[in-house]
Design an enzyme around this catalytic site. Structure first.
Site, PDB file in Angstrom:
ATOM      1  N   SER A 137       0.858  -1.179   0.000  1.00 48.45           N
ATOM      2  CA  SER A 137       0.000   0.000   0.000  1.00 48.45           C
ATOM      3  C   SER A 137       0.899   1.234   0.000  1.00 48.45           C
ATOM      4  CB  SER A 137      -0.942  -0.035   1.204  1.00 48.45           C
ATOM      5  OG  SER A 137      -1.805   1.074   1.228  1.00 48.45           O
ATOM      6  N   TYR A 151      -4.776   7.807  -7.216  1.00 49.46           N
ATOM      7  CA  TYR A 151      -3.835   6.890  -6.559  1.00 49.46           C
ATOM      8  C   TYR A 151      -4.297   6.604  -5.135  1.00 49.46           C
ATOM      9  CZ  TYR A 151       0.482   5.172  -4.438  1.00 49.46           C
ATOM     10  OH  TYR A 151       1.412   4.433  -3.746  1.00 49.46           O
ATOM     11  N   LYS A 155      -5.403   2.913  -3.299  1.00 54.52           N
ATOM     12  CA  LYS A 155      -4.782   2.369  -2.091  1.00 54.52           C
ATOM     13  C   LYS A 155      -5.764   2.282  -0.934  1.00 54.52           C
ATOM     14  CE  LYS A 155      -0.733   1.658  -3.871  1.00 54.52           C
ATOM     15  NZ  LYS A 155      -0.279   0.262  -4.132  1.00 54.52           N
TER      16      LYS A 155
END
Length: 283
Positions: A137, A151, A155
């Site tokens: 992660s 992004y 995650k």
């Protein structure tokens, strides 16, 4: 078992953290199934560890290919003990700037790639009643930053399903780890970064964040990266994997704890703006 030789499968092994993880596992005497879109970039690693390393081509966005890769990995060494879902990339752009293709590609790699790998390996790990799934992660999986929203979303989603997964598979002795790295001297911000088509409306924001409104940014800066070596992260991950127990979330890098504390403090402060939450805390 702690101290016993392990078989790793690591996605995105050709460079960066993935390559460092593979190198460290092999140096420790473990065996590694290293995957990459271009396995030719792993030939030097195989030449050094011909009995302990095999390279397989893999694009994690192709679900059928992922399941086939797991079967080939098991066939190579008879078992898999640690699966590291490392393949991924960063995407820079404001939410308004992203095309549908930008967003789908980000999720296909960072989220669904790890999800397919997890689904593919679980029957094998459950049958053996042991194993470790390591999801790479980011501190960006704890908070968010302007122009990294896509992004961050990938995650956050990875963290969400992995936290549930950890509770689901614990009865079979399977561990799950969410690795949240801070800054390391890899090409994540350079060769692995992708950019949305910029809109002039956000030039001022980009300048305030990056010192320039231009994207992609000047790649020559990579030569001056003073972040920690990825070998440091690899060493810490191996130590974590070789322990019997450990936290669900593993912070890697000296800056990671400070970043996470800042992000969590900010979230708590925002919740404290809610009267109901204030009342709860005051009890």
């Amino acid at each position: 078992m702690p101290g016993a030789s392990k078989v790793w499968l690591i996605t995105g092994s050709s460079r960066g953290l993935g390559r460092a993880f593979a190198e460290a596992a092999l140096a420790a005497g473990d065996r590694v199934v290293a995957t990459a879109r271009d396995p030719g970039r792993l030939q030097e690693l195989i030449a050094r560890y011909p009995e302990h390393c095999v390279a397989l081509p893999l694009d994690v966005t192709h679900r059928d290919a992922v399941f086939q890769c797991i079967e080939k990995g098991i066939a190579a060494f008879g078992q898999l003990d640690v699966v590291v879902n490392n393949a991924g990339y960063g995407l820079v752009g404001t939410i308004e700037e992203h095309s549908e293709a930008d967003l789908r590609a980000q999720m296909e790699t960072n989220l669904f790639g790890a999800l397919w790998m997890t689904q593919a390996v679980l029957p094998h790990l459950r049958a053996r009643r042991t194993g470790h799934i390591v999801q790479i992660s980011s501190v960006g999986g704890v908070g968010s930053m302007p122009t990294f929203g896509a992004y961050n979303a990938s995650k956050w989603a990875l963290e969400g399903f992995s936290e549930a997964l950890a509770a689901e598979v614990a009865p079979w002795g399977i561990r799950v780890t969410l690795v949240e790295p801070g800054s390391f001297a890899t090409d994540w911000s350079w060769g692995s970064m992708r950019f949305a088509a910029p809109m002039p409306a956000y030039d001022e924001l980009r300048t305030s964040l990056f010192g320039t409104s231009q994207v992609p940014w000047d790649l020559s800066h990579q030569a001056h990266d003073t972040s920690a070596s990825p070998e440091v992260a690899a060493r810490e991950l191996l130590e974590h994997v070789n322990r019997e127990t450990g936290p669900l979330r593993l912070l890697l890098g000296e800056d990671a704890p400070v970043q996470v504390r800042t992000l969590l403090d900010g979230r708590r402060e925002d919740y404290l703006r809610n009267p109901r939450f204030q009342a709860l805390v005051a009890r």
